[in-house]
Design a protein around this motif. Sequence first.
Motif, PDB file in Angstrom:
ATOM      1  N   ARG A 250      -4.907 -17.048  11.000  1.00  0.00           N
ATOM      2  CA  ARG A 250      -5.254 -17.943   9.875  1.00  0.00           C
ATOM      3  C   ARG A 250      -4.908 -17.300   8.545  1.00  0.00           C
ATOM      4  N   PHE A 251      -5.129 -16.002   8.431  1.00  0.00           N
ATOM      5  CA  PHE A 251      -4.823 -15.312   7.178  1.00  0.00           C
ATOM      6  C   PHE A 251      -3.312 -15.192   6.999  1.00  0.00           C
ATOM      7  N   VAL A 252      -2.587 -14.963   8.087  1.00  0.00           N
ATOM      8  CA  VAL A 252      -1.116 -14.945   8.038  1.00  0.00           C
ATOM      9  C   VAL A 252      -0.615 -16.290   7.514  1.00  0.00           C
ATOM     10  N   GLN A 253      -1.129 -17.374   8.071  1.00  0.00           N
ATOM     11  CA  GLN A 253      -0.727 -18.710   7.630  1.00  0.00           C
ATOM     12  C   GLN A 253      -1.097 -18.950   6.172  1.00  0.00           C
TER      13      GLN A 253
ATOM     14  N   ASP B  10       0.849  -1.185   0.000  1.00  0.00           N
ATOM     15  CA  ASP B  10       0.000   0.000   0.000  1.00  0.00           C
ATOM     16  C   ASP B  10       0.889   1.241   0.000  1.00  0.00           C
ATOM     17  N   SER B  11       0.312   2.410   0.176  1.00  0.00           N
ATOM     18  CA  SER B  11       1.081   3.656   0.078  1.00  0.00           C
ATOM     19  C   SER B  11       2.134   3.802   1.182  1.00  0.00           C
ATOM     20  N   ASP B  12       1.984   3.062   2.274  1.00  0.00           N
ATOM     21  CA  ASP B  12       2.982   3.079   3.349  1.00  0.00           C
ATOM     22  C   ASP B  12       4.007   1.963   3.180  1.00  0.00           C
ATOM     23  N   GLY B  13       3.831   1.180   2.148  1.00  0.00           N
ATOM     24  CA  GLY B  13       4.747   0.074   1.900  1.00  0.00           C
ATOM     25  C   GLY B  13       4.382  -1.193   2.648  1.00  0.00           C
ATOM     26  N   PHE B  14       3.155  -1.263   3.184  1.00  0.00           N
ATOM     27  CA  PHE B  14       2.723  -2.440   3.921  1.00  0.00           C
ATOM     28  C   PHE B  14       2.082  -3.456   2.983  1.00  0.00           C
ATOM     29  N   THR B  15       2.499  -4.710   3.121  1.00  0.00           N
ATOM     30  CA  THR B  15       1.941  -5.801   2.334  1.00  0.00           C
ATOM     31  C   THR B  15       0.726  -6.386   3.065  1.00  0.00           C
ATOM     32  N   PRO B  16      -0.074  -7.190   2.375  1.00  0.00           N
ATOM     33  CA  PRO B  16      -1.173  -7.865   3.069  1.00  0.00           C
ATOM     34  C   PRO B  16      -0.696  -8.675   4.284  1.00  0.00           C
ATOM     35  N   LEU B  17       0.484  -9.302   4.183  1.00  0.00           N
ATOM     36  CA  LEU B  17       1.010 -10.071   5.315  1.00  0.00           C
ATOM     37  C   LEU B  17       1.309  -9.163   6.507  1.00  0.00           C
ATOM     38  N   MET B  18       1.856  -7.992   6.261  1.00  0.00           N
ATOM     39  CA  MET B  18       2.132  -7.045   7.349  1.00  0.00           C
ATOM     40  C   MET B  18       0.837  -6.588   8.010  1.00  0.00           C
ATOM     41  N   ILE B  19      -0.163  -6.329   7.196  1.00  0.00           N
ATOM     42  CA  ILE B  19      -1.454  -5.872   7.719  1.00  0.00           C
ATOM     43  C   ILE B  19      -2.107  -6.979   8.540  1.00  0.00           C
ATOM     44  N   ALA B  20      -2.142  -8.186   8.001  1.00  0.00           N
ATOM     45  CA  ALA B  20      -2.745  -9.316   8.720  1.00  0.00           C
ATOM     46  C   ALA B  20      -2.000  -9.596  10.023  1.00  0.00           C
ATOM     47  N   SER B  21      -0.685  -9.464  10.013  1.00  0.00           N
ATOM     48  CA  SER B  21       0.120  -9.697  11.213  1.00  0.00           C
ATOM     49  C   SER B  21      -0.185  -8.668  12.291  1.00  0.00           C
ATOM     50  N   ALA B  22      -0.283  -7.410  11.907  1.00  0.00           N
ATOM     51  CA  ALA B  22      -0.595  -6.345  12.867  1.00  0.00           C
ATOM     52  C   ALA B  22      -1.984  -6.517  13.461  1.00  0.00           C
ATOM     53  N   LEU B  23      -2.901  -7.059  12.670  1.00  0.00           N
ATOM     54  CA  LEU B  23      -4.271  -7.278  13.145  1.00  0.00           C
ATOM     55  C   LEU B  23      -4.422  -8.580  13.926  1.00  0.00           C
ATOM     56  N   GLY B  24      -3.372  -9.404  13.908  1.00  0.00           N
ATOM     57  CA  GLY B  24      -3.443 -10.686  14.605  1.00  0.00           C
ATOM     58  C   GLY B  24      -4.317 -11.703  13.913  1.00  0.00           C
ATOM     59  N   LYS B  25      -4.451 -11.582  12.616  1.00  0.00           N
ATOM     60  CA  LYS B  25      -5.279 -12.513  11.824  1.00  0.00           C
ATOM     61  C   LYS B  25      -4.443 -13.741  11.462  1.00  0.00           C
TER      62      LYS B  25
ATOM     63  N   ALA C 206       3.503 -17.842  13.808  1.00  0.00           N
ATOM     64  CA  ALA C 206       3.249 -18.248  12.420  1.00  0.00           C
ATOM     65  C   ALA C 206       4.327 -17.700  11.488  1.00  0.00           C
ATOM     66  N   LEU C 207       4.723 -16.455  11.698  1.00  0.00           N
ATOM     67  CA  LEU C 207       5.766 -15.852  10.864  1.00  0.00           C
ATOM     68  C   LEU C 207       7.100 -16.557  11.046  1.00  0.00           C
ATOM     69  N   LEU C 208       7.465 -16.811  12.300  1.00  0.00           N
ATOM     70  CA  LEU C 208       8.731 -17.496  12.563  1.00  0.00           C
ATOM     71  C   LEU C 208       8.708 -18.919  12.011  1.00  0.00           C
ATOM     72  N   ASP C 209       7.588 -19.604  12.203  1.00  0.00           N
ATOM     73  CA  ASP C 209       7.457 -20.958  11.650  1.00  0.00           C
ATOM     74  C   ASP C 209       7.506 -20.939  10.121  1.00  0.00           C
ATOM     75  N   GLY C 210       7.104 -19.799   9.538  1.00  0.00           N
ATOM     76  CA  GLY C 210       7.140 -19.633   8.085  1.00  0.00           C
ATOM     77  C   GLY C 210       8.480 -19.143   7.554  1.00  0.00           C
ATOM     78  N   GLY C 211       9.465 -18.986   8.449  1.00  0.00           N
ATOM     79  CA  GLY C 211      10.814 -18.634   8.017  1.00  0.00           C
ATOM     80  C   GLY C 211      11.225 -17.187   8.193  1.00  0.00           C
ATOM     81  N   ALA C 212      10.425 -16.371   8.872  1.00  0.00           N
ATOM     82  CA  ALA C 212      10.796 -14.969   9.079  1.00  0.00           C
ATOM     83  C   ALA C 212      12.060 -14.867   9.927  1.00  0.00           C
ATOM     84  N   ASN C 213      12.879 -13.871   9.617  1.00  0.00           N
ATOM     85  CA  ASN C 213      14.111 -13.621  10.369  1.00  0.00           C
ATOM     86  C   ASN C 213      13.771 -12.826  11.624  1.00  0.00           C
ATOM     87  N   ILE C 214      14.005 -13.407  12.776  1.00  0.00           N
ATOM     88  CA  ILE C 214      13.633 -12.797  14.050  1.00  0.00           C
ATOM     89  C   ILE C 214      14.441 -11.550  14.379  1.00  0.00           C
ATOM     90  N   ASN C 215      15.590 -11.370  13.760  1.00  0.00           N
ATOM     91  CA  ASN C 215      16.472 -10.254  14.094  1.00  0.00           C
ATOM     92  C   ASN C 215      16.618  -9.214  12.983  1.00  0.00           C
TER      93      ASN C 215
END
Length: 180
Positions: free
Chosen positions: A69-72, A52-67, A106-115
Amino acid sequence: MVRKSLALFLGLWMAISPAKAADKTIYDIINAEDQDTFSDMVALGFDIDQKDSDGFTPLMIASALGKVRFVQFLIYNGANVDARSKTGLTALHRAAQDGRNEAIAALLDGGANINTPDMFGSTPLMAAVVAKQRFTVEFLVKRGANLNFRNAKGDSALKIADHKKFYDISAYLREQNAAY
């Protein structure tokens, strides 16, 4: 430009599927965790990592909302777990700021870099400290966050917690042998 192309795409998609999407935005679709509609959008050419205009992807939005199932769902369908916003935030930063531990898992299990640091050198752990998300701080530490990482100012998570007078977080980080 991004909002315009997203609006144009959603308008085209709604013209094709009016029964499903009357006046839905990407935020409505994510908030409702409407996987069918999102799948249709992707099938019609919507980029799963569209920002979006702030550079947020659907995954970032879903993560911030705590969604969770949608994150997965997004991760399973190939979303970039380490995509960055304009300021270098990742989905993990967004979830940490809001204390969304299930989304973090879910993000970490999906391979996100924690650092992964943002453009200011702040990690998701530091984002959780700044937002006073004690349980998220503990969760990130247990999942392997680097306690001694320093941001662009040279501050560690412990120093940030002390500066903000978040003494319960400071005490926890000290117990974990975090460096000042």
